[in-house]
Design a protein around this motif. Sequence first.
Motif, PDB file in Angstrom:
ATOM      1  N   ARG A  65       0.939  -1.100   0.133  1.00  0.00           N
ATOM      2  CA  ARG A  65      -0.439   0.177   0.231  1.00  0.00           C
ATOM      3  C   ARG A  65       0.554   1.069   0.063  1.00  0.00           C
ATOM      4  O   ARG A  65       0.194   1.910   0.682  1.00  0.00           O
ATOM      5  CB  ARG A  65      -0.754  -0.332   1.821  1.00  0.00           C
ATOM      6  CG  ARG A  65      -1.539  -1.265   1.350  1.00  0.00           C
ATOM      7  CD  ARG A  65      -2.747  -1.205  -0.085  1.00  0.00           C
ATOM      8  NE  ARG A  65      -3.272  -0.411   0.111  1.00  0.00           N
ATOM      9  CZ  ARG A  65      -4.027  -0.093  -1.660  1.00  0.00           C
ATOM     10  NH1 ARG A  65      -4.191  -1.039  -2.383  1.00  0.00           N
ATOM     11  NH2 ARG A  65      -5.361   0.922  -1.359  1.00  0.00           N
ATOM     12  N   LEU A  66       2.159   1.330  -0.520  1.00  0.00           N
ATOM     13  CA  LEU A  66       2.983   2.248  -0.388  1.00  0.00           C
ATOM     14  C   LEU A  66       3.607   1.997  -1.933  1.00  0.00           C
ATOM     15  O   LEU A  66       3.824   0.907  -1.791  1.00  0.00           O
ATOM     16  CB  LEU A  66       3.277   2.400   0.933  1.00  0.00           C
ATOM     17  CG  LEU A  66       4.996   3.689   0.595  1.00  0.00           C
ATOM     18  CD1 LEU A  66       4.449   4.931   0.555  1.00  0.00           C
ATOM     19  CD2 LEU A  66       5.543   3.410   1.852  1.00  0.00           C
ATOM     20  N   ILE A  67       3.781   3.425  -2.040  1.00  0.00           N
ATOM     21  CA  ILE A  67       4.662   3.176  -3.458  1.00  0.00           C
ATOM     22  C   ILE A  67       5.990   5.064  -3.258  1.00  0.00           C
ATOM     23  O   ILE A  67       5.781   5.113  -2.843  1.00  0.00           O
ATOM     24  CB  ILE A  67       3.998   3.765  -4.703  1.00  0.00           C
ATOM     25  CG1 ILE A  67       3.408   2.709  -5.273  1.00  0.00           C
ATOM     26  CG2 ILE A  67       4.943   3.622  -6.230  1.00  0.00           C
ATOM     27  CD1 ILE A  67       2.298   2.701  -6.155  1.00  0.00           C
ATOM     28  N   VAL A  68       7.428   4.274  -3.372  1.00  0.00           N
ATOM     29  CA  VAL A  68       7.874   5.791  -2.701  1.00  0.00           C
ATOM     30  C   VAL A  68       8.714   5.873  -3.868  1.00  0.00           C
ATOM     31  O   VAL A  68       9.564   5.200  -4.467  1.00  0.00           O
ATOM     32  CB  VAL A  68       8.893   5.151  -1.709  1.00  0.00           C
ATOM     33  CG1 VAL A  68      10.054   6.002  -1.537  1.00  0.00           C
ATOM     34  CG2 VAL A  68       8.284   5.212  -0.674  1.00  0.00           C
ATOM     35  N   HIS A  69       8.574   7.081  -4.365  1.00  0.00           N
ATOM     36  CA  HIS A  69       9.474   7.734  -5.452  1.00  0.00           C
ATOM     37  C   HIS A  69      10.608   8.635  -4.693  1.00  0.00           C
ATOM     38  O   HIS A  69      10.761   9.818  -4.285  1.00  0.00           O
ATOM     39  CB  HIS A  69       9.376   8.645  -6.537  1.00  0.00           C
ATOM     40  CG  HIS A  69       8.120   7.634  -7.383  1.00  0.00           C
ATOM     41  ND1 HIS A  69       8.302   6.928  -8.790  1.00  0.00           N
ATOM     42  CD2 HIS A  69       6.784   6.853  -7.044  1.00  0.00           C
ATOM     43  CE1 HIS A  69       7.637   6.472  -9.007  1.00  0.00           C
ATOM     44  NE2 HIS A  69       6.414   6.625  -7.812  1.00  0.00           N
ATOM     45  N   LEU A  70      12.010   8.576  -4.844  1.00  0.00           N
ATOM     46  CA  LEU A  70      12.881   9.667  -4.521  1.00  0.00           C
ATOM     47  C   LEU A  70      13.513  10.499  -5.862  1.00  0.00           C
ATOM     48  O   LEU A  70      13.857   9.819  -6.294  1.00  0.00           O
ATOM     49  CB  LEU A  70      14.175   8.135  -3.840  1.00  0.00           C
ATOM     50  CG  LEU A  70      13.942   7.680  -2.814  1.00  0.00           C
ATOM     51  CD1 LEU A  70      15.384   7.232  -2.849  1.00  0.00           C
ATOM     52  CD2 LEU A  70      13.460   8.378  -1.564  1.00  0.00           C
ATOM     53  N   LEU A  71      13.533  11.546  -4.756  1.00  0.00           N
ATOM     54  CA  LEU A  71      13.934  13.079  -5.423  1.00  0.00           C
ATOM     55  C   LEU A  71      15.516  12.901  -5.724  1.00  0.00           C
ATOM     56  O   LEU A  71      15.907  12.906  -4.571  1.00  0.00           O
ATOM     57  CB  LEU A  71      13.754  13.887  -5.914  1.00  0.00           C
ATOM     58  CG  LEU A  71      12.075  14.522  -6.471  1.00  0.00           C
ATOM     59  CD1 LEU A  71      11.434  15.528  -5.523  1.00  0.00           C
ATOM     60  CD2 LEU A  71      12.018  14.522  -7.730  1.00  0.00           C
ATOM     61  N   PRO A  72      16.143  12.643  -7.196  1.00  0.00           N
ATOM     62  CA  PRO A  72      18.219  12.281  -6.405  1.00  0.00           C
ATOM     63  C   PRO A  72      18.344  13.940  -6.136  1.00  0.00           C
ATOM     64  O   PRO A  72      17.644  14.709  -5.968  1.00  0.00           O
ATOM     65  CB  PRO A  72      17.953  12.472  -8.140  1.00  0.00           C
ATOM     66  CG  PRO A  72      17.333  11.348  -8.736  1.00  0.00           C
ATOM     67  CD  PRO A  72      16.384  11.877  -7.879  1.00  0.00           C
ATOM     68  N   GLU A  73      19.879  13.575  -5.475  1.00  0.00           N
ATOM     69  CA  GLU A  73      20.207  14.923  -5.157  1.00  0.00           C
ATOM     70  C   GLU A  73      20.422  15.851  -6.093  1.00  0.00           C
ATOM     71  O   GLU A  73      20.779  16.115  -7.190  1.00  0.00           O
ATOM     72  CB  GLU A  73      22.024  14.627  -4.524  1.00  0.00           C
ATOM     73  CG  GLU A  73      21.237  13.747  -3.633  1.00  0.00           C
ATOM     74  CD  GLU A  73      22.809  13.496  -2.281  1.00  0.00           C
ATOM     75  OE1 GLU A  73      23.358  14.692  -2.225  1.00  0.00           O
ATOM     76  OE2 GLU A  73      22.999  12.463  -2.968  1.00  0.00           O
ATOM     77  N   ASN A  74      20.130  17.674  -5.642  1.00  0.00           N
ATOM     78  CA  ASN A  74      20.157  18.507  -6.475  1.00  0.00           C
ATOM     79  C   ASN A  74      19.250  18.514  -7.364  1.00  0.00           C
ATOM     80  O   ASN A  74      19.581  18.979  -8.767  1.00  0.00           O
ATOM     81  CB  ASN A  74      21.921  18.407  -7.768  1.00  0.00           C
ATOM     82  CG  ASN A  74      22.600  18.329  -6.506  1.00  0.00           C
ATOM     83  OD1 ASN A  74      22.541  19.073  -5.802  1.00  0.00           O
ATOM     84  ND2 ASN A  74      23.891  17.730  -7.425  1.00  0.00           N
ATOM     85  N   THR A  75      17.666  17.468  -7.462  1.00  0.00           N
ATOM     86  CA  THR A  75      16.326  17.929  -7.961  1.00  0.00           C
ATOM     87  C   THR A  75      15.943  18.566  -7.419  1.00  0.00           C
ATOM     88  O   THR A  75      15.406  18.758  -5.914  1.00  0.00           O
ATOM     89  CB  THR A  75      15.791  16.360  -8.229  1.00  0.00           C
ATOM     90  OG1 THR A  75      16.851  15.340  -9.055  1.00  0.00           O
ATOM     91  CG2 THR A  75      14.249  16.925  -9.212  1.00  0.00           C
ATOM     92  N   MET A  76      14.720  19.675  -7.724  1.00  0.00           N
ATOM     93  CA  MET A  76      13.832  20.520  -7.395  1.00  0.00           C
ATOM     94  C   MET A  76      12.295  19.604  -7.052  1.00  0.00           C
ATOM     95  O   MET A  76      11.565  19.008  -8.164  1.00  0.00           O
ATOM     96  CB  MET A  76      13.724  21.228  -7.640  1.00  0.00           C
ATOM     97  CG  MET A  76      14.671  22.554  -8.226  1.00  0.00           C
ATOM     98  SD  MET A  76      14.232  24.587  -8.367  1.00  0.00           S
ATOM     99  CE  MET A  76      13.430  24.550  -7.848  1.00  0.00           C
ATOM    100  N   ALA A  77      11.876  19.705  -5.908  1.00  0.00           N
ATOM    101  CA  ALA A  77      10.696  19.145  -5.033  1.00  0.00           C
ATOM    102  C   ALA A  77       9.416  19.716  -6.000  1.00  0.00           C
ATOM    103  O   ALA A  77       8.513  19.533  -5.834  1.00  0.00           O
ATOM    104  CB  ALA A  77      10.426  18.972  -4.160  1.00  0.00           C
ATOM    105  N   THR A  78      10.040  20.925  -6.711  1.00  0.00           N
ATOM    106  CA  THR A  78       8.562  22.098  -7.819  1.00  0.00           C
ATOM    107  C   THR A  78       8.062  22.247  -6.493  1.00  0.00           C
ATOM    108  O   THR A  78       6.374  23.032  -7.030  1.00  0.00           O
ATOM    109  CB  THR A  78       7.470  21.122  -9.070  1.00  0.00           C
ATOM    110  OG1 THR A  78       6.534  19.555  -7.381  1.00  0.00           O
ATOM    111  CG2 THR A  78       8.271  20.488  -9.684  1.00  0.00           C
ATOM    112  N   THR A  79       7.953  22.522  -4.766  1.00  0.00           N
ATOM    113  CA  THR A  79       7.400  23.146  -4.029  1.00  0.00           C
ATOM    114  C   THR A  79       8.133  22.959  -2.613  1.00  0.00           C
ATOM    115  O   THR A  79       8.819  22.251  -2.307  1.00  0.00           O
ATOM    116  CB  THR A  79       6.190  22.134  -3.698  1.00  0.00           C
ATOM    117  OG1 THR A  79       5.097  22.578  -2.648  1.00  0.00           O
ATOM    118  CG2 THR A  79       6.135  20.471  -2.557  1.00  0.00           C
ATOM    119  N   VAL A  80       7.271  24.072  -1.754  1.00  0.00           N
ATOM    120  CA  VAL A  80       8.593  24.641  -0.892  1.00  0.00           C
ATOM    121  C   VAL A  80       8.285  24.144   0.141  1.00  0.00           C
ATOM    122  O   VAL A  80       9.262  24.283   1.186  1.00  0.00           O
ATOM    123  CB  VAL A  80       9.079  26.140  -0.837  1.00  0.00           C
ATOM    124  CG1 VAL A  80       9.245  26.558  -2.338  1.00  0.00           C
ATOM    125  CG2 VAL A  80       7.459  27.043  -0.290  1.00  0.00           C
ATOM    126  N   ALA A  81       6.716  23.991   0.478  1.00  0.00           N
ATOM    127  CA  ALA A  81       5.990  23.433   1.393  1.00  0.00           C
ATOM    128  C   ALA A  81       5.655  22.001   1.123  1.00  0.00           C
ATOM    129  O   ALA A  81       5.144  21.882   0.264  1.00  0.00           O
ATOM    130  CB  ALA A  81       4.929  24.115   2.509  1.00  0.00           C
TER     131      ALA A  81
END
Length: 244
Positions: free
Chosen positions: A168-184
């Motif tokens: 019931r969980l799928i995880v996608h990690l953002l690599p280092e130096n990749t923006m998350a498209t949101t500040v919160a």
Amino acid sequence: MATAGISNKGLAARFHVDRSTVSRWRHDHNLPDRALVEQIDTALGIGGHLVRAWQVQTTGSVLADWRKSEPELDRAARVIEMLSPNYVPGLLQCRVYVEHVLRECVYPGDDDDIRREVTRKSGRYPTLRATSNALVVAVFPVVGLLGVPTHVRVVQVHHLVKAIDDGRLIVHLLPENTMATTVAPLTIYHLADGGTAAIGDGVSGMLDYSTPGKLPLMVERMKRALGWALPPDQSRTLMEGMIH
């Protein structure tokens, strides 16, 4: 208020109101109360669309006030997408991770306050599994794990992997130096009634982005983050490598 092509006379007869009342509904000169809207929606078999349209017209948001809380939204969801710019999303934090984050952020309270908050936050995911059992899709940066002490990281990774294995969980990690498209932190709730809600985690509390103008933008931000993130198998391999 759209009423699925049913005539004014037909609606008036079905719900015991005057045809002039139905006409005012259709021209948005007046609106029925929520209870009657729910009855009409059910009778027409349109899956909550009329209720959501009524909610937007009366409040500007697809969410009723009583739903603007994490517990209510968790119970109402079938899929929850979470995007965090810094940490593991709050829903998925284990006890030691929650305590570490609170102390690092200088949580305004004594040890008893911190213990209560740790219990509340770390208990949210088990409660979700016991209620809606919604599928959770989490996107967060790899630094959310690499940036904490080793003992915290080990426990948190085991916590995530177990939830993944439960299906019931799928995880996608953002690599280092990749923006998350949101500040919160941003959460998109795909609700069991067919609606969609977007909630932000602001300094002053929950932010409701579930308005016609903001919701598509938030959904697009989530899609972009998913596009930049690692696929689930690579994310899991990367997490497991952090504890071996």
